[in-house]
Design an enzyme around this catalytic site. Sequence first.
Site, PDB file in Angstrom:
ATOM      1  N   CYS A  78      36.314  30.594  34.468  1.00 12.97           N
ATOM      2  CA  CYS A  78      37.005  30.557  33.177  1.00 12.97           C
ATOM      3  C   CYS A  78      37.870  29.309  33.107  1.00 12.97           C
ATOM      4  O   CYS A  78      38.107  28.643  34.122  1.00 12.97           O
ATOM      5  CB  CYS A  78      37.861  31.808  32.959  1.00 12.97           C
ATOM      6  SG  CYS A  78      39.291  31.919  34.071  1.00 12.97           S
ATOM      7  N   ASP A 113      39.730  30.805  39.898  1.00 15.40           N
ATOM      8  CA  ASP A 113      38.583  29.938  40.098  1.00 15.40           C
ATOM      9  C   ASP A 113      38.217  29.324  38.751  1.00 15.40           C
ATOM     10  O   ASP A 113      37.803  30.031  37.827  1.00 15.40           O
ATOM     11  CB  ASP A 113      37.415  30.756  40.657  1.00 15.40           C
ATOM     12  CG  ASP A 113      36.216  29.902  41.053  1.00 15.40           C
ATOM     13  OD1 ASP A 113      36.083  28.784  40.529  1.00 15.40           O
ATOM     14  OD2 ASP A 113      35.404  30.374  41.878  1.00 15.40           O
ATOM     15  N   HIS A 114      38.365  28.009  38.645  1.00 19.19           N
ATOM     16  CA  HIS A 114      38.143  27.340  37.364  1.00 19.19           C
ATOM     17  C   HIS A 114      36.678  27.356  36.947  1.00 19.19           C
ATOM     18  O   HIS A 114      36.341  27.002  35.804  1.00 19.19           O
ATOM     19  CB  HIS A 114      38.640  25.893  37.435  1.00 19.19           C
ATOM     20  CG  HIS A 114      39.477  25.484  36.268  1.00 19.19           C
ATOM     21  ND1 HIS A 114      39.114  25.736  34.974  1.00 19.19           N
ATOM     22  CD2 HIS A 114      40.669  24.848  36.198  1.00 19.19           C
ATOM     23  CE1 HIS A 114      40.038  25.260  34.152  1.00 19.19           C
ATOM     24  NE2 HIS A 114      41.006  24.732  34.866  1.00 19.19           N
ATOM     25  N   ARG A 115      35.792  27.793  37.838  1.00 14.38           N
ATOM     26  CA  ARG A 115      34.375  27.879  37.478  1.00 14.38           C
ATOM     27  C   ARG A 115      34.079  29.100  36.608  1.00 14.38           C
ATOM     28  O   ARG A 115      33.116  29.101  35.847  1.00 14.38           O
ATOM     29  CB  ARG A 115      33.514  27.926  38.748  1.00 14.38           C
ATOM     30  CG  ARG A 115      33.568  26.664  39.596  1.00 14.38           C
ATOM     31  CD  ARG A 115      32.830  26.859  40.911  1.00 14.38           C
ATOM     32  NE  ARG A 115      33.440  27.902  41.724  1.00 14.38           N
ATOM     33  CZ  ARG A 115      32.977  28.286  42.934  1.00 14.38           C
ATOM     34  NH1 ARG A 115      31.878  27.712  43.423  1.00 14.38           N
ATOM     35  NH2 ARG A 115      33.594  29.229  43.617  1.00 14.38           N
TER      36      ARG A 115
END
Length: 426
Positions: free
Chosen positions: A399, A395-397
Amino acid sequence: MSMQVFLLPDLGEGLTEAEIVEWKVKPGDIVTIDQVVVEVETAKASVEVPCPFEGLVGELHAAEGTSLAVGAPLISITGGAISDTPAAHERYREEERAGSGNVLIGYGTGHGPTGRRKRSAAPPQQRAAAPQVSGNSTQATSFHSHAPKVLSPIVRSMALQGGLDLASIDVAGSHGVITRADVERALTSSTPSAEGVTRIPITGIRKTIADKLSRSRAEIPEATVWVDVDATALMQARRDLDASIDGVKVTLLAVLAKLTMIALAKFPELNSTVDTAAGEILRYENVGLGIAAQTDRGLMVPVVPQADKASLKELSERLAELTELARTGSLPAARLSGGTFTLNNYGVFGVDGSAAIINHPEAAILGIGRIIDRPWVVDGQLAVRKVAQLSLAFDHRVCDGGVAGGFLRTVADFVENPVVALGSVR
């Protein structure tokens, strides 16, 4: 003598109903406290339900194959004194609050916050749709203007979606109620259609899987990174460890799980979830390790709680237990919740790589493909080595690529030199 009515307990995870699969007792039987009286199927798993009362079975409040709302009457027991009833209930409640494994997980939940928003109970008209079964007779309650032979809205929806005429469905058994099994049998016998199309209703656990994966792709801005790795030393370490731990078979998955736990301690950002409503990242102290498993009932992700605190031997034992429960379809609902990070061995399907879908609401899933002989450069010389591909969907949110890449590279280094990694654990 008193009559006690046992209500369908809360099965946890926001589930509001269950389908009666098989009654283990019949009217007139004698039951004891904690005796399993019925097997039910939720959207997550099959669950055997124990009864908190003892005495004579009076009435079964739902026929096999029908759905029953949580909190609706399940079974009536004629037995002990009235004063015994609250005591039995209170014992169940107290055991559950204390985390006892003696009762059905999720029964009587609601003591304290769970971090999740509870789904509302089934509407009154649905709860009223349960059939009343007593002896050889069945009292059917219609659902609005539905056909009187269909007591479950779910079953009726299945029939309509499959293009079936309710009047044409043959009913198995003497109760006269159209069940899910009746609809599925009718769908099978009526397909393929003239157009060569087979309609397969998305129901039960298949629907749960579809909804969860769709939600993951819709809500999580995921990215995937991957790396090829020399797993020759990993294979040898597994053989050596298997020989050194008495009485416990050390699997490749167990070793990989332990290496993953060590790497997660260095990159805790990936052991998180995102609370979109609060606009916060929730980072977990402990790891609930989910293991993606393909079963006859579909994809399941049983969880090893506090896997980060487990030794390699303990992980091997727990994974072996989960594998057996998944294989036999005996996973209780409680073993399918509480995951914070998932490990997926998709190499068992004979594939090299996969852009896996994150198990919502987690933030990452690590996968390993098949381990095969490939040419590999070792000390400047070409050699044949055991090579596999590791992939990480994250999940790019929670890291950026630096953290994700650092974690994956760390796991890869551990795979290539597992003895050093495992030796660093005290």
